[in-house]
Write a protein that holds these residues in place. Structure first.
Motif, PDB file in Angstrom:
ATOM      1  N   ASN B   6       0.806  -1.212   0.000  1.00 55.47           N
ATOM      2  CA  ASN B   6       0.000   0.000   0.000  1.00 55.47           C
ATOM      3  C   ASN B   6       0.833   1.253   0.000  1.00 55.47           C
ATOM      4  OD1 ASN B   6      -2.352  -1.299  -0.100  1.00 55.47           O
ATOM      5  ND2 ASN B   6      -2.769  -1.246   2.085  1.00 55.47           N
ATOM      6  N   ASN B   7       1.990   1.166   0.674  1.00 54.83           N
ATOM      7  CA  ASN B   7       2.782   2.373   0.782  1.00 54.83           C
ATOM      8  C   ASN B   7       3.904   2.430  -0.235  1.00 54.83           C
ATOM      9  OD1 ASN B   7       4.181   0.290   1.779  1.00 54.83           O
ATOM     10  ND2 ASN B   7       4.838   1.238   3.671  1.00 54.83           N
ATOM     11  N   THR B   8       3.860   1.582  -1.276  1.00 58.89           N
ATOM     12  CA  THR B   8       4.912   1.584  -2.283  1.00 58.89           C
ATOM     13  C   THR B   8       4.469   2.427  -3.463  1.00 58.89           C
ATOM     14  OG1 THR B   8       5.456  -0.680  -1.659  1.00 58.89           O
ATOM     15  CG2 THR B   8       6.347   0.123  -3.745  1.00 58.89           C
ATOM     16  N   PRO B   9       5.289   3.417  -3.810  1.00 59.18           N
ATOM     17  CA  PRO B   9       4.900   4.240  -4.963  1.00 59.18           C
ATOM     18  C   PRO B   9       4.829   3.359  -6.208  1.00 59.18           C
ATOM     19  CG  PRO B   9       6.837   5.137  -3.869  1.00 59.18           C
ATOM     20  CD  PRO B   9       6.566   3.824  -3.243  1.00 59.18           C
ATOM     21  N   ARG B  10       3.829   3.590  -7.040  1.00 59.09           N
ATOM     22  CA  ARG B  10       3.637   2.754  -8.207  1.00 59.09           C
ATOM     23  C   ARG B  10       4.141   3.494  -9.425  1.00 59.09           C
ATOM     24  NH1 ARG B  10      -0.026   2.762 -11.634  1.00 59.09           N
ATOM     25  NH2 ARG B  10      -1.546   3.930 -10.424  1.00 59.09           N
TER      26      ARG B  10
ATOM     27  N   ASN C 101      -9.763 -11.437  10.530  1.00 57.13           N
ATOM     28  CA  ASN C 101     -10.434 -10.513   9.621  1.00 57.13           C
ATOM     29  C   ASN C 101     -10.071  -9.087  10.012  1.00 57.13           C
ATOM     30  OD1 ASN C 101     -12.115  -9.730  11.789  1.00 57.13           O
ATOM     31  ND2 ASN C 101     -13.608 -11.305  11.273  1.00 57.13           N
ATOM     32  N   GLN C 102     -10.614  -8.123   9.285  1.00 56.56           N
ATOM     33  CA  GLN C 102     -10.215  -6.731   9.505  1.00 56.56           C
ATOM     34  C   GLN C 102     -10.576  -6.265  10.906  1.00 56.56           C
ATOM     35  OE1 GLN C 102      -8.330  -4.933   7.239  1.00 56.56           O
ATOM     36  NE2 GLN C 102      -8.130  -3.586   8.992  1.00 56.56           N
ATOM     37  N   ASP C 103     -11.695  -6.734  11.417  1.00 62.11           N
ATOM     38  CA  ASP C 103     -12.108  -6.311  12.760  1.00 62.11           C
ATOM     39  C   ASP C 103     -11.101  -6.786  13.812  1.00 62.11           C
ATOM     40  OD1 ASP C 103     -15.598  -6.824  11.954  1.00 62.11           O
ATOM     41  OD2 ASP C 103     -14.375  -5.009  11.883  1.00 62.11           O
ATOM     42  N   PHE C 104     -10.699  -8.045  13.684  1.00 61.50           N
ATOM     43  CA  PHE C 104      -9.688  -8.554  14.622  1.00 61.50           C
ATOM     44  C   PHE C 104      -8.415  -7.717  14.519  1.00 61.50           C
ATOM     45  CE2 PHE C 104     -11.039 -12.149  16.954  1.00 61.50           C
ATOM     46  CZ  PHE C 104     -11.908 -12.923  16.193  1.00 61.50           C
ATOM     47  N   ILE C 105      -8.034  -7.441  13.292  1.00 60.79           N
ATOM     48  CA  ILE C 105      -6.785  -6.703  13.094  1.00 60.79           C
ATOM     49  C   ILE C 105      -6.877  -5.312  13.701  1.00 60.79           C
ATOM     50  CG2 ILE C 105      -5.410  -5.583  11.302  1.00 60.79           C
ATOM     51  CD1 ILE C 105      -5.522  -8.152   9.723  1.00 60.79           C
ATOM     52  N   ASP C 106      -8.018  -4.665  13.483  1.00 60.13           N
ATOM     53  CA  ASP C 106      -8.181  -3.322  14.062  1.00 60.13           C
ATOM     54  C   ASP C 106      -8.055  -3.369  15.575  1.00 60.13           C
ATOM     55  OD1 ASP C 106     -10.726  -2.325  11.629  1.00 60.13           O
ATOM     56  OD2 ASP C 106      -8.534  -2.273  11.553  1.00 60.13           O
ATOM     57  N   SER C 115       2.587  -7.316  14.813  1.00 55.94           N
ATOM     58  CA  SER C 115       2.922  -8.540  14.079  1.00 55.94           C
ATOM     59  C   SER C 115       2.276  -9.701  14.794  1.00 55.94           C
ATOM     60  CB  SER C 115       4.432  -8.733  13.979  1.00 55.94           C
ATOM     61  OG  SER C 115       4.960  -9.139  15.214  1.00 55.94           O
ATOM     62  N   ILE C 116       2.107 -10.770  14.078  1.00 56.93           N
ATOM     63  CA  ILE C 116       1.436 -11.947  14.647  1.00 56.93           C
ATOM     64  C   ILE C 116       2.321 -13.173  14.435  1.00 56.93           C
ATOM     65  CG2 ILE C 116      -0.576 -13.479  14.432  1.00 56.93           C
ATOM     66  CD1 ILE C 116      -2.275 -11.114  13.884  1.00 56.93           C
ATOM     67  N   GLY C 117       2.437 -13.951  15.512  1.00 52.76           N
ATOM     68  CA  GLY C 117       3.166 -15.214  15.388  1.00 52.76           C
ATOM     69  C   GLY C 117       2.213 -16.305  14.949  1.00 52.76           C
ATOM     70  N   THR C 118       2.662 -17.143  14.081  1.00 47.54           N
ATOM     71  CA  THR C 118       1.789 -18.200  13.582  1.00 47.54           C
ATOM     72  C   THR C 118       2.605 -19.463  13.372  1.00 47.54           C
ATOM     73  OG1 THR C 118       0.133 -18.719  11.874  1.00 47.54           O
ATOM     74  CG2 THR C 118       2.073 -17.501  11.155  1.00 47.54           C
ATOM     75  N   SER C 119       2.008 -20.431  12.742  1.00 45.95           N
ATOM     76  CA  SER C 119       2.749 -21.639  12.383  1.00 45.95           C
ATOM     77  C   SER C 119       2.279 -22.070  11.004  1.00 45.95           C
ATOM     78  CB  SER C 119       2.540 -22.745  13.413  1.00 45.95           C
ATOM     79  OG  SER C 119       1.173 -23.063  13.504  1.00 45.95           O
ATOM     80  N   LEU C 149      -2.898  -9.315   6.815  1.00 43.73           N
ATOM     81  CA  LEU C 149      -1.849  -8.743   7.669  1.00 43.73           C
ATOM     82  C   LEU C 149      -1.002  -7.772   6.869  1.00 43.73           C
ATOM     83  CD1 LEU C 149      -0.368 -11.703   9.780  1.00 43.73           C
ATOM     84  CD2 LEU C 149      -2.025  -9.980  10.464  1.00 43.73           C
ATOM     85  N   GLU C 150      -0.567  -8.215   5.702  1.00 37.91           N
ATOM     86  CA  GLU C 150       0.333  -7.369   4.903  1.00 37.91           C
ATOM     87  C   GLU C 150      -0.380  -6.125   4.406  1.00 37.91           C
ATOM     88  OE1 GLU C 150       2.174  -9.922   1.983  1.00 37.91           O
ATOM     89  OE2 GLU C 150       3.526 -10.790   3.478  1.00 37.91           O
ATOM     90  N   ALA C 151      -1.661  -6.262   4.101  1.00 39.87           N
ATOM     91  CA  ALA C 151      -2.409  -5.071   3.668  1.00 39.87           C
ATOM     92  C   ALA C 151      -2.515  -4.056   4.791  1.00 39.87           C
ATOM     93  CB  ALA C 151      -3.795  -5.480   3.195  1.00 39.87           C
ATOM     94  N   ASN C 152      -2.415  -4.544   6.026  1.00 40.18           N
ATOM     95  CA  ASN C 152      -2.458  -3.662   7.191  1.00 40.18           C
ATOM     96  C   ASN C 152      -1.077  -3.361   7.740  1.00 40.18           C
ATOM     97  OD1 ASN C 152      -5.399  -3.177   8.402  1.00 40.18           O
ATOM     98  ND2 ASN C 152      -5.370  -5.181   7.395  1.00 40.18           N
ATOM     99  N   ASN C 153      -0.072  -3.625   6.926  1.00 43.70           N
ATOM    100  CA  ASN C 153       1.328  -3.368   7.318  1.00 43.70           C
ATOM    101  C   ASN C 153       1.713  -4.058   8.613  1.00 43.70           C
ATOM    102  OD1 ASN C 153       2.054  -1.664   5.142  1.00 43.70           O
ATOM    103  ND2 ASN C 153       0.887  -0.016   6.080  1.00 43.70           N
ATOM    104  N   MET C 154       1.201  -5.234   8.792  1.00 41.48           N
ATOM    105  CA  MET C 154       1.580  -6.014   9.969  1.00 41.48           C
ATOM    106  C   MET C 154       2.553  -7.110   9.560  1.00 41.48           C
ATOM    107  SD  MET C 154      -1.949  -6.363  12.104  1.00 41.48           S
ATOM    108  CE  MET C 154      -1.210  -6.964  13.607  1.00 41.48           C
TER     109      MET C 154
END
Lengths: 335, 297, 374
Positions: B6-10, C101-106, C115-119, C149-154
């Motif tokens: 999202n924060n990468t300039p395109r 989901n987004q609600d959990f992430i918020d 960040s979240i630890g997973t397996s 996660l990545e869309a939320n920069n996590m």
């Protein structure tokens, strides 16, 4: 400068040829590949060289020699092709079509000419056609392999075809352990005298000679040396260095008489400097063990002062070929 | 292909199209990459498009032709051109054209028999001409390819870039996946393939198969493209969902299963692409070591 | 800093063949009242210890199975009950990401989680959703979670559990894991299977030697390419330790369990999750005991004392003491019914270090500065 053997095949049978058996044994597919050519050019250009020699066997037997010449020139390097001048119709047509307009500053042919009397008629015709077509690129090379050598055919060719007025004079040397016609050590002085006697004729035709390597200084008297100095403008040397020959299979050795000794692959060396240092060191080692072609070389002042190397190494090595391995292993041919 | 964040300039999206419809009118103002049918079209089209419609490259493909049969126009000047040719031809015949190419903005990609293509690419690259070979999923990946990789990354003599390796190397950041498909303009951060109906896809194959996005070039916005690109960039994940054998390969990050085919052994592609990965990392490290640190004064 | 493994729910939507968690017919989830009590106890502790911070790690089962409302409520309690101490909380969460989901992430982000630890498990049939263990569905949901996660920069990192199913393919697994997360960011663990485990779990078990050799095979690949994937544990941690660049030794390797605490859905506390499963080192319920008292439980002294006892007994003369410290006390108890014994798990560690790590790297363990009575 690197000498690249495009192929080890040859179609001639020169009596002094030191590579006859070697060429006979080479497989038909023994030609330099494009990728290897590029590697070699890169290797030497990176090392600061700006010229390359193409040899054989007969380099014009390589089906893509014209392409290779043009490629090397495109890389900005001067190309010297050592040829017999015996070129097939097909390759000759390609050469005429594509090389005739090349800048002569970028291309030279050195035609190794034998006496026409000793050459089949058809070959003479072919060679003559080559020299006539590429005269402005061409100088002659002749190999003196016997006493009472007739130099006049070279003068005639230069005059007839308008070639460059310079002759590269080579002495036929023995290949250690092989039989070929050559000037024996005890014939050197006679050969020298015959040459010096012929200098005025050459000079009358404004033709100069230059020596290939392997001529011992002591073959000439001081007076003869003086004449030679004047003839060549001081451009003469009786020292040999490690000429680098590269085979079509990327094997590398230091000059053809040494081709049976200590061959390496070009890929074993990181750069040109490493390559030259290796073979210089190797030659030094061998020279230290063998001395020169004469016993007197061991205490010759000229040799000690590095004015003369003591003649071609092949003469010295020839002495050891059949003896038991009791010396430095480098003086024996590789197994 | 870098995964857009999202924060990468395109970068500006370039539209990849065929010159078989009036693109001068219908794609006016957009950044283009144009596939032409004749090299003779290049200058004329370039003049027609003018500066208002910038063209990143003209691509000409001749599956059977060589540089021998191609008309190289010295007046191409700076026009960026990519030629896909079967082979170089006899060097003696093309030497003068090669000289001309040195002064032009041309890349030559060889599509013929692999060993020959590698040699041809190396010849041109050694003469300073951007060149390359076309890898396909069926490519035999012979030793010639390994030699070409070695030449491209480890040669001590300067030479022109060789594709697809140079582009893959340029895009590889250690935290993203690349593949030879970059040469096919498969990069959702940079290219959209468009057809005469203005339909869009991120790959030419998708476009031809009708597997298109749900918006056209007429109503494409940055947001729509970004969202679609994000989804496309995650295609690699399907390999992991299925635990595809390619995901167990050490070179997946520079291949993404490009050479996969059912029943096909992966031994060779693993070997070659692993070599390529090492070479790319070598190049990257070299660039990092050469980068200048800012003066601290 | 106290670390509380907060198992808010025992429920889990995954079906892992090697799972050693006690499975109840009716998994428990913490009640809102007890949740409130927990935050009151957290706040109480931090007010008593103004210099301390506290880490809360949401755990399970699968934490998301507790429902979004639980975490929203927890956030509310954090902001109200713990208003005075809020800044001294650090939250983390371990999740399989299949329900995120987004609600959990918020909500997690509002707690300061970035960040979240997973397996993760690449082999189909080892882990999945439901009785049929649908691995494809599981992985698809897993990637949906990653993408979110990545869309939320996590960020995210994961554990990989080595089972018998992958013993014959260490490099393939390693490459798969590094293809998933390109620079690494995962931790390799052996599966832990106990004597009372189900047959299926037993079949996944591996020996100490097998794990050491598996790690060794992977290490041979990792070492020359460590710049490509730097964040692979235990290798990176061992390397830091050997080169004196840090001591990230955690859990089983650390000299002490520290102020580690398990908090279960019924409010019961224990040393850690396994302790709770085995009903040992139980410290009481937060409903009736404040945390200060729980942390001061005399049973802790038993574990803390190991570092004084073991160097003269089971670990006497062991060159790897400084990097192992006798291993996990629970493993020691499991094997010998005595906390003051060495864990039998230490064999795999020693084997790996001696047979692979040291010869390949040429590194030697740094000499301890003093006799190891820390």
């Amino acid at each position: 400068m690197a000498n690249i053997l495009l192929t080890q095949k040859c179609i001639r049978s020169c009596p002094y040829c030191f590579a006859r058996k070697h060429m006979h044994d080479a497989p038909p597919e023994d030609i330099l590949k494009w990728e290897d050519l590029i590697y070699i050019v890169d290797f030497f250009q990176a090392g600061g060289d700006n010229s390359i020699s193409l040899l054989g066997g007969e380099p014009f037997l390589h089906p893509e020699i014209v392409d290779y010449i043009l490629y090397i020139i495109s890389r900005g390097m001067h190309v010297t092709v050592f040829t017999s001048g015996v070129v097939s119709e097909k390759i000759f047509a390609q050469a005429v079509d594509r090389l005739a307009d090349v800048d002569p500053g970028m291309l030279s042919f050195v035609v190794n000419l034998n006496n026409p009397k000793d050459t089949p008629f058809s070959e003479n015709e072919t060679i003559g056609r080559f020299m006539a077509t590429f005269a402005r690129f061409t100088c002659l090379s002749i190999n003196v392999y016997k006493l009472k050598f007739d130099y006049s055919f070279a003068v005639a060719a230069i005059n007839k075809y308008g070639l460059q007025r310079h002759i590269r004079l080579g002495l036929a040397h023995p290949i250690p352990g092989k039989k070929n016609m050559c000037i024996k050590p005890d014939q050197m002085s006679l050969m020298a005298t015959e040459l010096i006697d012929y200098l005025p004729t050459l000079e009358a035709f404004n033709i100069r000679v230059g020596f290939d390597c392997g001529v011992p200084m002591c073959a000439f008297t001081d007076d003869q040396l003086g004449k030679l100095f004047r003839h060549t403008g001081g451009m003469m040397s009786f020292r040999c260095g490690s000429a680098i020959d590269i085979g079509p299979d990327m094997e590398v050795w230091s000059c053809f008489p040494m081709s049976g000794y200590n061959k390496k692959s070009l890929f074993e060396f990181k750069n040109r400097q490493e390559l030259c240092e290796y073979f210089d060191s190797f030659i030094d080692t061998v020279r230290t063990e063998t001395g020169g072609m004469y016993q007197k070389c061991d205490y010759c002042d000229n040799r000690l002062r590095h004015l003369c190397s003591g003649g071609c190494l092949s003469h010295a090595l020839n002495n050891f070929v059949n003896e038991a391995h009791i010396r430095n292993e480098n003086v024996y041919p590789s197994k | 292909m870098s995964t857009p964040q999202n924060n990468t300039p395109r970068n500006t999206i370039s539209y990849v199209c065929d010159y078989q419809w009036p693109i001068e009118v219908e794609l006016k103002g957009k950044s283009l990459i144009v596939n032409v049918n004749h090299v003779g079209d290049i200058r004329r089209l370039n003049d027609a498009l003018g500066t208002e419609t910038p063209v990143q490259a003209y691509i000409y493909r001749d599956a059977y032709g060589s540089l021998e049969t191609l008309d190289v126009d010295p007046d191409w000047g700076d026009i960026p051109i990519v030629l896909y040719l079967n082979r170089l031809g006899q060097f003696r015949t093309v030497a003068h054209k090669v000289e001309m190419l040195k002064g032009l903005n041309v890349t030559v990609i060889f599509t013929g028999e692999e060993s020959r293509a590698c040699v041809d690419a190396q010849i041109l690259a050694s003469l300073g001409i951007h060149s390359g070979i076309k890898l396909t999923p069926d490519s035999p990946l012979s030793d010639s390819v390994l030699d070409l990789i070695t030449y491209n990354f480890y040669s001590q003599m300067p030479h022109a870039d060789i594709e697809p390796f140079s582009t893959m190397s340029r895009h590889y950041k250690g935290e993203n996946y690349v593949s030879p498909s970059l040469l096919d303009l498969e990069n959702p951060a940079r290219y959209l393939h468009v057809d005469a109906k203005h339909r869009l896809a991120f790959t030419r194959d998708d476009l031809l198969a009708g597997n298109v996005l749900d918006f056209t070039s007429d109503d494409a916005t940055d947001t729509l493209i970004d969202d679609a690109a994000q989804i496309f960039s995650r295609r690699w994940q399907q390999w992991f969902v299925e635990s595809h054998p390619c995901t167990f390969c050490p070179a997946f990050r520079v291949c993404k299963g490009f050479f996969h085919a059912p029943e096909k052994s992966t031994e060779r592609c693993t070997e070659v692409m692993s070599e390529l990965l090492e070479a790319i990392e070598f190049e990257r490290k070299k660039c990092e070591n050469h980068s200048k640190k800012p003066c601290q004064l | 800093m106290p670390t509380i493994i907060f198992k808010a729910t025992e429920a889990c939507n995954a079906n892992c063949v090697y799972c050693d968690v006690v499975h109840r017919k009716k998994p428990r989830t913490i009640s809102p009242e007890l949740l409130r009590t927990a935050f009151e106890r957290f706040n109480e502790y931090l007010l008593e210890h103004p210099e301390e911070e506290m880490q809360i790690i949401w755990h399970g089962g699968e934490p998301c199975m507790a429902g979004l409302k639980l975490y929203q409520t927890a956030l509310e309690y954090l902001n109200t009950i713990c208003a005075a101490t809020r800044d001294r909380f650090k939250f983390a969460v371990q999740s399989n990401l299949t329900m995120i989901n987004q609600d959990f992430i918020d909500t997690f982000k509002a707690m300061g989680i970035d960040s979240i630890g997973t397996s993760y498990e690449p082999i189909h049939g080892v882990r999945g959703i439901g009785k049929k263990r649908d691995s494809v569905l599981y992985n698809k949901k897993f990637f949906d979670g990653i993408n979110l996660l990545e869309a939320n920069n996590m960020g995210w990192g994961f554990i990989y559990v080595v089972t018998r199913q992958v013993l014959d393919r260490p490099l393939e697994i390693f490459h798969h894991l590094t293809n998933l997360k390109l620079s690494g960011g995962f931790d390799l663990h052996p599966v832990l299977v106990y004597d009372d485990a189900a047959d299926e779990s037993m079949e996944s078990g591996i020996t100490q030697e097998e794990f050491a050799d598996w790690l060794g095979a992977v290490f041979k690949e990792w070492w020359p390419n460590r710049e490509r994937y730097p964040h692979v544990d235990p290798f990176a941690t061992y390397l830091k330790f050997y080169t004196g660049k840090g001591d990230g030794l955690g859990c089983c390797d650390a000299p002490t369990c520290g102020l580690h605490l398990y908090l279960g859905p019924d409010g019961e506390t224990a040393q850690c999750g396994r302790a709770a499963d085995w009903d040992i080192l139980m410290y009481g319920n937060i409903a009736s005991k404040p945390l200060s008292e729980i942390f001061a439980d005399e049973q802790r002294a038993l574990i803390d004392n190991r570092k004084n006892v073991l160097p003269d007994t089971d670990c006497k003369g062991c060159e790897y003491w400084s990097i192992c410290h006798g291993g996990c006390p629970l493993d020691a108890y499991n094997g010998h019914k005595d906390f003051n014994r060495r864990s039998d798990q230490c064999l795999s560690k020693k084997l790996f270090l001696k047979k692979y790590f040291e010869p390949i790297t040429g590194l030697k363990l740094p000499k301890p500065q003093a006799q190891s009575h820390e």
